[in-house]
Design a protein around this motif. Structure first.
Motif, PDB file in Angstrom:
ATOM      1  N   CYS A  20       0.872  -1.176   0.000  1.00 50.64           N
ATOM      2  CA  CYS A  20       0.000   0.000   0.000  1.00 50.64           C
ATOM      3  C   CYS A  20       0.904   1.220   0.000  1.00 50.64           C
ATOM      4  CB  CYS A  20      -0.899  -0.010   1.227  1.00 50.64           C
ATOM      5  SG  CYS A  20      -1.968   1.445   1.380  1.00 50.64           S
ATOM      6  N   ALA A  21       0.936   1.924  -1.100  1.00 52.81           N
ATOM      7  CA  ALA A  21       1.818   3.078  -1.253  1.00 52.81           C
ATOM      8  C   ALA A  21       0.995   4.352  -1.283  1.00 52.81           C
ATOM      9  CB  ALA A  21       2.630   2.949  -2.539  1.00 52.81           C
ATOM     10  N   ALA A  22       1.479   5.345  -0.579  1.00 50.62           N
ATOM     11  CA  ALA A  22       0.791   6.636  -0.529  1.00 50.62           C
ATOM     12  C   ALA A  22       1.488   7.643  -1.422  1.00 50.62           C
ATOM     13  CB  ALA A  22       0.752   7.157   0.894  1.00 50.62           C
ATOM     14  N   SER A  23       0.705   8.483  -2.027  1.00 53.41           N
ATOM     15  CA  SER A  23       1.251   9.607  -2.788  1.00 53.41           C
ATOM     16  C   SER A  23       0.469  10.856  -2.409  1.00 53.41           C
ATOM     17  CB  SER A  23       1.137   9.354  -4.292  1.00 53.41           C
ATOM     18  OG  SER A  23      -0.203   9.182  -4.677  1.00 53.41           O
ATOM     19  N   GLY A  24       1.192  11.949  -2.297  1.00 50.37           N
ATOM     20  CA  GLY A  24       0.553  13.197  -1.941  1.00 50.37           C
ATOM     21  C   GLY A  24       0.537  13.492  -0.458  1.00 50.37           C
ATOM     22  N   PHE A  25       0.892  12.500   0.338  1.00 51.11           N
ATOM     23  CA  PHE A  25       1.021  12.727   1.770  1.00 51.11           C
ATOM     24  C   PHE A  25       1.948  11.654   2.318  1.00 51.11           C
ATOM     25  CE2 PHE A  25      -1.643   9.253   3.412  1.00 51.11           C
ATOM     26  CZ  PHE A  25      -2.401   8.928   2.304  1.00 51.11           C
ATOM     27  N   THR A  26       2.438  11.892   3.515  1.00 49.43           N
ATOM     28  CA  THR A  26       3.314  10.910   4.152  1.00 49.43           C
ATOM     29  C   THR A  26       2.535  10.169   5.220  1.00 49.43           C
ATOM     30  OG1 THR A  26       4.098  12.484   5.808  1.00 49.43           O
ATOM     31  CG2 THR A  26       5.331  12.358   3.735  1.00 49.43           C
ATOM     32  N   PHE A  27       3.054   9.000   5.578  1.00 49.85           N
ATOM     33  CA  PHE A  27       2.376   8.149   6.533  1.00 49.85           C
ATOM     34  C   PHE A  27       2.664   8.519   7.988  1.00 49.85           C
ATOM     35  CE2 PHE A  27      -0.034   5.828   3.910  1.00 49.85           C
ATOM     36  CZ  PHE A  27       0.450   4.674   3.313  1.00 49.85           C
ATOM     37  N   ASP A  28       3.323   9.632   8.232  1.00 43.97           N
ATOM     38  CA  ASP A  28       3.627  10.019   9.613  1.00 43.97           C
ATOM     39  C   ASP A  28       2.342  10.210  10.412  1.00 43.97           C
ATOM     40  OD1 ASP A  28       6.338  12.192   8.542  1.00 43.97           O
ATOM     41  OD2 ASP A  28       6.246  10.024   8.851  1.00 43.97           O
ATOM     42  N   ASP A  29       2.289   9.563  11.571  1.00 35.54           N
ATOM     43  CA  ASP A  29       1.147   9.705  12.475  1.00 35.54           C
ATOM     44  C   ASP A  29      -0.169   9.248  11.852  1.00 35.54           C
ATOM     45  OD1 ASP A  29       2.597  12.789  13.606  1.00 35.54           O
ATOM     46  OD2 ASP A  29       2.820  10.779  14.441  1.00 35.54           O
ATOM     47  N   ALA A  73      10.146   5.431   5.026  1.00 39.80           N
ATOM     48  CA  ALA A  73      10.983   6.062   4.012  1.00 39.80           C
ATOM     49  C   ALA A  73      10.378   5.901   2.616  1.00 39.80           C
ATOM     50  CB  ALA A  73      12.385   5.475   4.051  1.00 39.80           C
ATOM     51  N   LYS A  74       9.708   4.777   2.399  1.00 47.90           N
ATOM     52  CA  LYS A  74       9.072   4.512   1.107  1.00 47.90           C
ATOM     53  C   LYS A  74       7.593   4.861   1.115  1.00 47.90           C
ATOM     54  CE  LYS A  74      12.220   0.828  -0.353  1.00 47.90           C
ATOM     55  NZ  LYS A  74      12.334  -0.577  -0.822  1.00 47.90           N
ATOM     56  N   ASN A  75       7.107   5.306   2.288  1.00 52.64           N
ATOM     57  CA  ASN A  75       5.688   5.640   2.394  1.00 52.64           C
ATOM     58  C   ASN A  75       4.803   4.477   1.967  1.00 52.64           C
ATOM     59  OD1 ASN A  75       4.666   7.988   3.529  1.00 52.64           O
ATOM     60  ND2 ASN A  75       3.870   8.729   1.582  1.00 52.64           N
TER      61      ASN A  75
END
Length: 122
Positions: A20-29, A73-75
């Motif tokens: 599951c890869a995110a684009s446009g935002f980071t997975f922090d928190d 690091a790879k989101n």
């Protein structure tokens, strides 16, 4: 956006790794969840991870067989599935919500990927 991938056809007892890869935002928190939906059934929670503290949740039906992990690091969040059973066959969705903790209900999530199909032959 979330992009789920890694589904496919596998024999019972086999394994797959979903991404599951995110684009446009980071997975922090964020809490990242994997859900699945088989034909004629409701969407059910499979596993979830909190990127804040690394806490995880697994449905009883997948404990010991599925492992969720994240690479900030790879989101990307992964769902490693081993010893797959025919009853694991479904469309798998990843979802995300920015919050602490492990939300278990689909309605608690704000972002959804498009789904990836897992087929398990007996």
């Amino acid at each position: 956006q979330l992009q789920a991938s890694g589904g496919g056809l596998v024999q019972a007892g086999g394994s797959l790794r979903l991404s599951c890869a995110a684009s446009g935002f980071t997975f922090d928190d964020f809490a990242i969840g994997w859900f699945r939906q088989a034909p004629g059934k409701e969407r059910e929670g499979v596993s979830c991870i909190s990127t804040s503290d690394g806490s995880t949740y697994y449905a009883d039906s997948v404990k010991g067989r599925f492992t969720i992990s994240g690479d900030n690091a790879k989101n990307t969040v992964y769902l490693r599935m081993i010893n797959l059973k025919p009853e694991d066959a479904a469309v798998y969705y990843c979802a995300a919500v920015r919050r602490v903790g492990i939300p278990l209900e689909p309605s608690e999530y704000d972002y959804w990927g498009q789904g990836t199909l897992v087929t398990v032959s007996s």
